[in-house]
Each structure stands twice: as structure tokens, then as C-alpha cells.
Design a protein around this motif. Structure first.
Motif, PDB file in Angstrom:
ATOM      1  N   SER A 149      32.191  31.999  52.517  1.00  0.00           N
ATOM      2  CA  SER A 149      33.404  32.815  52.566  1.00  0.00           C
ATOM      3  C   SER A 149      33.683  33.990  53.390  1.00  0.00           C
ATOM      4  CB  SER A 149      33.553  33.597  50.763  1.00  0.00           C
ATOM      5  OG  SER A 149      32.509  34.518  50.721  1.00  0.00           O
ATOM      6  N   GLU A 152      34.602  32.354  56.680  1.00  0.00           N
ATOM      7  CA  GLU A 152      36.015  32.014  56.869  1.00  0.00           C
ATOM      8  C   GLU A 152      36.890  33.384  57.046  1.00  0.00           C
ATOM      9  OE1 GLU A 152      39.536  29.882  53.914  1.00  0.00           O
ATOM     10  OE2 GLU A 152      37.275  29.819  53.404  1.00  0.00           O
ATOM     11  N   ARG A 153      36.413  34.260  56.476  1.00  0.00           N
ATOM     12  CA  ARG A 153      37.074  35.679  56.742  1.00  0.00           C
ATOM     13  C   ARG A 153      36.906  36.224  58.088  1.00  0.00           C
ATOM     14  NH1 ARG A 153      34.819  37.106  51.602  1.00  0.00           N
ATOM     15  NH2 ARG A 153      33.223  38.223  52.693  1.00  0.00           N
ATOM     16  N   SER A 156      37.989  32.293  63.093  1.00  0.00           N
ATOM     17  CA  SER A 156      38.948  31.392  62.788  1.00  0.00           C
ATOM     18  C   SER A 156      38.148  30.128  63.129  1.00  0.00           C
ATOM     19  CB  SER A 156      40.018  31.411  63.990  1.00  0.00           C
ATOM     20  OG  SER A 156      39.457  31.317  65.132  1.00  0.00           O
ATOM     21  N   PRO A 157      38.649  29.040  62.352  1.00  0.00           N
ATOM     22  CA  PRO A 157      38.013  27.784  62.369  1.00  0.00           C
ATOM     23  C   PRO A 157      37.896  27.224  63.855  1.00  0.00           C
ATOM     24  CG  PRO A 157      39.571  27.474  60.738  1.00  0.00           C
ATOM     25  CD  PRO A 157      39.601  29.014  61.404  1.00  0.00           C
TER      26      PRO A 157
END
Length: 260
Positions: A149, A152-153, A156-157
Motif C-alpha cells: 500500500s 502505491e501511495r 506512480s505505476p
């Protein structure tokens, strides 16, 4: 690198740049990182500034006093470090909890600063309930349970795919953060609310946001810039750890602000 011994803990710090009259610039890290999150800034800016980086209490190689911590504790740690090093005034740049620390310092110790940058932060970050949930998760399952998590925060992918080594280095520092230090800083965040105080900040302040930051979106940084006496805002591509995801643009924004 060396450490400052305080009554309850020690602060680990590093100084880059020559002592030849250059202005001081202090960097303060985010929750779950260490002073190496600023490596790209130190490399790019040490020819213009004498750079001080330090690990927040309970992070990196700084030790962990007994929690809970308060935001004022984090601010006073910085002041103690300045006093120990004989730094009368410095520029300051902090990200996330480091940016919240910068706001506290701007309110309570304005005379120690020239200009202030706060990045990916807010005058109040999250809620007491959300931080309590985070604290419970860390105590029950450990820091590693938050890695997915957090990734993800923070990034960016597209950046994660393009720069896996840079992402992995900072995630390694996250996993190495002590539970006591992480929880202590979470308690500081749960209680911190400077929304009614930041209007007192009278030093020039630049708020830098990540355009896609889900933690502290651009509206939070715009609100800070609007609330202080001499504020500005710039948004850069990326998520929460914007000084790494948009490192060159971040460095350029620092130089433009400090030399304007």
C-alpha cells in the motif's frame, strides 16, 4: 555522518558541501524513510548550499525514544541540531511529516529560517482514526505489511516500472524503520493540526505538490500557500515522494525559489 546525543535519543545527520560561506539548507525526511531520500537533492545542490540532512527520531540511524511523540518534539529536535552545529539561520525543506515539521518551525521558530519549502504535506494530514488504524496494523503485523500500500501511495505505476531500483532503495529504508519510531511519528501526525496557526508564518514559503499524490493532494498544498503571508505553490508530475519521482523538476523549483 555523525550523531547528536540528546537526553532521550540521538539524531543521525550528514553535512554535504564546503564550509565557504554558502547558505545552509536543511532537509527533513518523510515518515518511513531516512536522510538518503534526499540523495538526488544533495548531489544537485551541494555546490550552491551547505546541506544538512538528518533522520527523524526513530528513523534511519536515529534512535527511538519512548512513544508517543508530538509534532513539537520533532520541531525541537531540529532546533537542538541547529544549536549544536552553530546554525543561526537555514533554509528548510521537508516532505510529508518533514513538511509538517517545517510548518511548526515556521510558526514557532521563524527567526531560525530564511525560506521554507514544504512538499507533499498538509497543515493536517489524515485523521486520528486513520492513524490509529495504521498504528494497529504495524503493531500487529509489522512494517512489512504496509509495503504494498505504501508503494502505491508513494510512486506512480509508470515510475515504478521505469525506475525499479530507485523505488526499491527507498522501500528498503521503509522496511528498516523501527516500529517504535514509526508508531511514535504516527501519534504525532494523529494529533497535529496547524490549520489555525500557519497564517503566522512570515517567511517566504513554497509548497510543492505531486499532481497525483493520494496522500496530500495539490489542494492541501494550495491551502498552505494561501494561508501563509508569503506563499507560492507548484505542482509536479508524480505521487507522494515527489522529490524522487520528479527529482530534476524538484531541484529546479528549489533553486528558482531560493534565488528569486
Amino acid at each position: 555522518m555523525t550523531s547528536l546525543d540528546l537526553s532521550t535519543h540521538s539524531l543521525h545527520y550528514r553535512i554535504d558541501g564546503d564550509a565557504d560561506g554558502k547558505p545552509w539548507l536543511t532537509f527533513c525526511n518523510s515518515l518511513g524513510t531516512d536522510l538518503h531520500m534526499w540523495d538526488e537533492q544533495a548531489e544537485a545542490l551541494s555546490s550552491d548550499f551547505r546541506i544538512l540532512r538528518y533522520d527523524l527520531r526513530g528513523h534511519g540511524r536515529s534512535t527511538s525514544p519512548r512513544s508517543p511523540y508530538a509534532l513539537s518534539d520533532l520541531g525541537r529536535d531540529a532546533i537542538a541540531l541547529f544549536d549544536s552545529l552553530g546554525i543561526a539561520q537555514t533554509h528548510f525543506c521537508g516532505l510529508s511529516i518533514g513538511g509538517l515539521t517545517g510548518q511548526w518551525l515556521g510558526v514557532h521558530a521563524s527567526e531560525r529560517f530564511n525560506k521554507i519549502i514544504v512538499a507533499a504535506t498538509a497543515a493536517k494530514i489524515g485523521t486520528a482514526e486513520s492513524w490509529a488504524t495504521r498504528i494497529d496494523a504495524v503493531r500487529q503485523k509489522g512494517i512489512d505489511s504496509l509495503t504494498a500500500s505504501t508503494t502505491e501511495r508513494w510512486f506512480s505505476p509508470a515510475f515504478h516500472v521505469a525506475e525499479p531500483n530507485r523505488v526499491n532503495r527507498i522501500l528498503e529504508s521503509f522496511a528498516a524503520t523501527s516500529v517504535d519510531g514509526y508508531v511514535g511519528c504516527c501519534t504525532a501526525l494523529a494529533d497535529a493540526d496547524l490549520r489555525s496557526e500557519i497564517g503566522q508564518i512570515d517567511k517566504p514559503l513554497l509548497a510543492i505538490s505531486g499532481a497525483d499524490d493520494p496522500v496530500c493532494p495539490p489542494a492541501d498544498l494550495r491551502a498552505i500557500a494561501a494561508a501563509v503571508k508569503h506563499g507560492g505553490h507548484v505542482s509536479l508530475p508524480g505521487r507522494h515522494i515527489i522529490n524522487i519521482e520528479s527529482a530534476k523538476a524538484f531541484n529546479d523549483a528549489i533553486k528558482a525559489f531560493f534565488y528569486q
